[in-house]
Design an enzyme around this catalytic site. Structure first.
Site, PDB file in Angstrom:
ATOM      1  N   PRO A  17       0.854  -1.192   0.000  1.00 54.04           N
ATOM      2  CA  PRO A  17       0.000   0.000   0.000  1.00 54.04           C
ATOM      3  C   PRO A  17       0.886   1.237   0.000  1.00 54.04           C
ATOM      4  O   PRO A  17       1.842   1.308   0.773  1.00 54.04           O
ATOM      5  CB  PRO A  17      -0.766  -0.117   1.325  1.00 54.04           C
ATOM      6  CG  PRO A  17       0.086  -0.965   2.199  1.00 54.04           C
ATOM      7  CD  PRO A  17       0.853  -1.883   1.301  1.00 54.04           C
ATOM      8  N   CYS A 102       2.294   3.332   9.791  1.00 50.82           N
ATOM      9  CA  CYS A 102       2.557   4.662   9.236  1.00 50.82           C
ATOM     10  C   CYS A 102       3.335   5.508  10.246  1.00 50.82           C
ATOM     11  O   CYS A 102       2.878   5.719  11.375  1.00 50.82           O
ATOM     12  CB  CYS A 102       1.267   5.358   8.837  1.00 50.82           C
ATOM     13  SG  CYS A 102       1.645   6.909   8.005  1.00 50.82           S
ATOM     14  N   GLY A 203      10.216  -4.824   2.847  1.00 48.24           N
ATOM     15  CA  GLY A 203      11.326  -3.913   3.126  1.00 48.24           C
ATOM     16  C   GLY A 203      12.569  -4.277   2.366  1.00 48.24           C
ATOM     17  O   GLY A 203      13.124  -5.357   2.530  1.00 48.24           O
TER      18      GLY A 203
HETATM   19  C1  LIG Z   1       5.104   6.871  -1.150  1.00 51.14           C
HETATM   20  C2  LIG Z   1       4.848   5.849  -0.096  1.00 51.14           C
HETATM   21  C3  LIG Z   1       3.598   5.771   0.493  1.00 51.14           C
HETATM   22  C4  LIG Z   1       3.327   4.800   1.465  1.00 51.14           C
HETATM   23  N1  LIG Z   1       2.072   4.705   1.977  1.00 51.14           N
HETATM   24  C5  LIG Z   1       1.759   3.657   2.806  1.00 51.14           C
HETATM   25  C6  LIG Z   1       0.408   3.428   3.199  1.00 51.14           C
HETATM   26  O1  LIG Z   1      -0.531   4.113   2.791  1.00 51.14           O
HETATM   27  N2  LIG Z   1       0.189   2.396   4.058  1.00 51.14           N
HETATM   28  C7  LIG Z   1       1.200   1.578   4.523  1.00 51.14           C
HETATM   29  O2  LIG Z   1       0.937   0.652   5.284  1.00 51.14           O
HETATM   30  N3  LIG Z   1       2.463   1.765   4.129  1.00 51.14           N
HETATM   31  C8  LIG Z   1       2.766   2.766   3.269  1.00 51.14           C
HETATM   32  N4  LIG Z   1       4.050   2.914   2.825  1.00 51.14           N
HETATM   33  C9  LIG Z   1       5.074   1.932   3.220  1.00 51.14           C
HETATM   34  C10 LIG Z   1       5.169   0.822   2.178  1.00 51.14           C
HETATM   35  O3  LIG Z   1       3.962   0.089   2.094  1.00 51.14           O
HETATM   36  C11 LIG Z   1       6.327  -0.152   2.525  1.00 51.14           C
HETATM   37  O4  LIG Z   1       6.084  -0.699   3.787  1.00 51.14           O
HETATM   38  C12 LIG Z   1       7.686   0.531   2.533  1.00 51.14           C
HETATM   39  O5  LIG Z   1       7.850   1.372   1.393  1.00 51.14           O
HETATM   40  C13 LIG Z   1       8.832  -0.501   2.580  1.00 51.14           C
HETATM   41  O6  LIG Z   1       8.798  -1.335   1.451  1.00 51.14           O
HETATM   42  P1  LIG Z   1       9.825  -1.142   0.209  1.00 51.14           P
HETATM   43  O7  LIG Z   1      11.225  -1.189   0.768  1.00 51.14           O
HETATM   44  O8  LIG Z   1       9.514  -2.257  -0.737  1.00 51.14           O
HETATM   45  O9  LIG Z   1       9.524   0.223  -0.374  1.00 51.14           O
HETATM   46  C14 LIG Z   1       4.348   3.892   1.870  1.00 51.14           C
HETATM   47  C15 LIG Z   1       5.611   4.002   1.289  1.00 51.14           C
HETATM   48  C16 LIG Z   1       5.873   4.943   0.317  1.00 51.14           C
HETATM   49  C17 LIG Z   1       7.249   5.002  -0.303  1.00 51.14           C
END
Ligand SMILES: Cc1cc2nc3c(=O)[nH]c(=O)nc-3n(C[C@H](O)[C@H](O)[C@H](O)COP(=O)(O)O)c2cc1C
Length: 332
Positions: A17, A102, A203
Site C-alpha cells: 500500500p 505509518c 522492506g
Molecule cells: C510513497 C509511499 C507511500 C506509502 N504509503 C503507505 C500506506 O498508505 N500504508 C502503509 O501501510 N504503508 C505505506 N508505505 C510503506 C510501504 O507500504 C512499505 O512498507 C515501505 O515502502 C517498505 O517497502 P519497500 O522497501 O519495498 O519500499 C508507503 C511508502 C511509500 C514510499
C-alpha cells in the site's frame, strides 16, 4: 501458497500500500503485470465516516484488480470499527487491512499508524473489535517496532493472531527509522516462526533476486514490494517470473516504459480528471523515466505540463529520441 482467509493468491508477490500512489489506475496496471495481491493506499476512518468526497473516491475498486486489500487507519476503536463496517458492506475489497506502520507524525499523534506498536494489548483490542464487526478477512500491516529499544514485532503479531487477524505484513524497520537504514529481515523471520497465520515480508526488496532471498531466508508466505514498483510495474512481472521459473527477464525498452506510463496516465484521467491526473502523474512520470539516459531535460519539462497532450508528446518524444540514437549506433 499465500492464502488469506479463503482467498488464495495466484502467487506470493504483493504490491505494498502506498499513499498517493496505489489508486485504482496504478493498481490495475500492476495487477496486469501479474501481482498476486494488490493493496490500496491507506484511507482514513474518519474520512469514511464523514463521507468525505475524496475519501469515498478512494474506495473505488475495478473488478479486474481483485483480489485486493483495502487499508484503513485510525486511532479510536469506535470510528475504526465503523469504517471497517462500511468497507465490509459497501466495497468489493476482498481483505480489510489495518495500518499499524505509518510513521508520519500527522498519523501517529492521533494514536494511529505506528503508535500502536508500543502496545500489544491495544492491538488485540482494536483488531478483535474490527474482526467481530466484519465478514471480510482482517489483516494488519506493521513495522517491527517503535525504535530499537521497543521492538515488539513478535508480541504484536501474536496479538493480531489471537484477535482473529488472518495475516500480518511486516515492514522490517522501526518507526524511528522511517525509510532509512536497512530493513531487518531477522525479525521478520522471528515473526514467521512465532505465528500460524500467513506472514508477508516487506522492506528493501529491490530486485527479483531479493524477493527470492526474502522468501528463502525468512520463510514468509508472501513478499511485499513498494518503492521498487514505482514507475516500474515490470518489477512485479519480473519477480513473478523469476520465482516461478528462475528466469531473469530483461528490463523494458524506453518505448515500453513510455507506453505503460501513458496507459497509467489515461487510467488516472478516467479516475480523476485531466487537470488533477496530469499533475499527479508528474511524479510517476519521473519514476518511469528513472534510468533513461538524458532524462533530466524531459523531467523538468514534465513538471510544467498541464495537459495530457503535452505530457504524451514529451513521453513519445523521449522514446523516439532514444530509438533514433539506438538506430544511429547500429548503423554507425
Ligand atoms: C510513497 C509511499 C507511500 C506509502 N504509503 C503507505 C500506506 O498508505 N500504508 C502503509 O501501510 N504503508 C505505506 N508505505 C510503506 C510501504 O507500504 C512499505 O512498507 C515501505 O515502502 C517498505 O517497502 P519497500 O522497501 O519495498 O519500499 C508507503 C511508502 C511509500 C514510499
Amino acid at each position: 501458497m499465500l492464502k488469506i482467509g479463503d482467498i488464495v493468491m495466484k502467487n506470493p508477490v504483493v504490491l505494498a500500500p502506498m499513499a498517493g500512489v496505489c489508486n485504482s489506475a496504478f493498481r490495475l496496471t500492476v495487477k496486469e503485470f501479474g501481482a498476486g495481491l494488490v493493496c490500496a493506499e491507506m484511507v482514513s476512518d474518519k474520512g469514511i465516516l464523514f463521507k468525505n468526497e475524496k475519501t469515498m473516491n478512494m474506495l473505488y475498486i475495478d473488478e479486474r484488480e481483485k483480489p485486493l486489500s483495502l487499508q484503513i487507519f485510525g486511532g479510536e476503536k469506535e470510528t475504526l470499527v465503523e469504517a471497517a463496517r462500511f468497507v465490509d458492506k459497501n466495497t468489493n475489497a476482498d481483505i480489510i487491512d489495518i495500518n499499524m506502520g505509518c510513521p508520519v507524525p500527522k498519523i501517529t499523534k492521533c494514536d494511529a499508524g505506528a503508535r500502536w506498536l508500543l502496545d500489544p494489548d491495544k492491538i488485540y483490542e482494536m483488531v478483535s473489535a474490527v474482526v467481530d464487526a466484519v465478514e471480510k478477512p482482517v489483516t494488519v500491516k506493521m513495522r517491527i517496532g517503535w525504535d530499537e529499544e521497543h521492538i515488539f514485532a513478535v508480541k504484536n503479531a501474536r496479538a493480531v493472531e489471537r484477535a482473529g487477524g488472518k495475516a500480518v505484513a511486516v515492514h522490517g524497520r522501526t518507526r524511528v527509522q522511517m525509510y532509512e537504514g536497512k530493513a531487518n529481515w531477522d525479525i521478520i523471520r522471528e515473526v514467521k516462526q512465532s505465528v500460524n497465520i500467513p506472514v508477508i515480508g516487506n522492506g528493501d526488496v529491490e530486485t527479483p533476486q531479493d524477493a527470492k532471498r526474502m522468501l528463502e531466508e525468512t520463510g514468509v508466505d508472501g513478499v511485499m514490494i513498494g518503492r521498487a514498483a514505482l514507475g516500474n510495474p515490470w518489477m512485479i512481472y519480473r519477480t513473478v517470473k523469476y520465482l516461478e521459473t528462475g528466469e531473469l527477464m530483461g528490463e523494458p525498452s524506453v518505448r515500453e516504459k513510455m507506453d505503460v506510463c501513458i496507459l497509467h496516465l489515461d487510467r488516472l484521467i478516467a479516475l480523476k480528471n485531466e487537470h488533477v491526473a496530469v499533475r499527479e502523474m508528474r511524479k510517476h512520470a519521473a519514476w518511469y523515466l528513472k534510468g533513461v539516459k538524458g532524462n533530466a531535460k524531459v523531467r523538468n519539462a514534465i513538471n510544467e505540463c498541464n495537459t495530457r497532450e503535452d505530457l504524451v508528446m514529451l513521453l513519445n518524444g523521449l522514446a523516439a529520441e532514444v530509438e533514433e540514437k539506438e538506430i544511429q549506433a547500429i548503423v554507425g
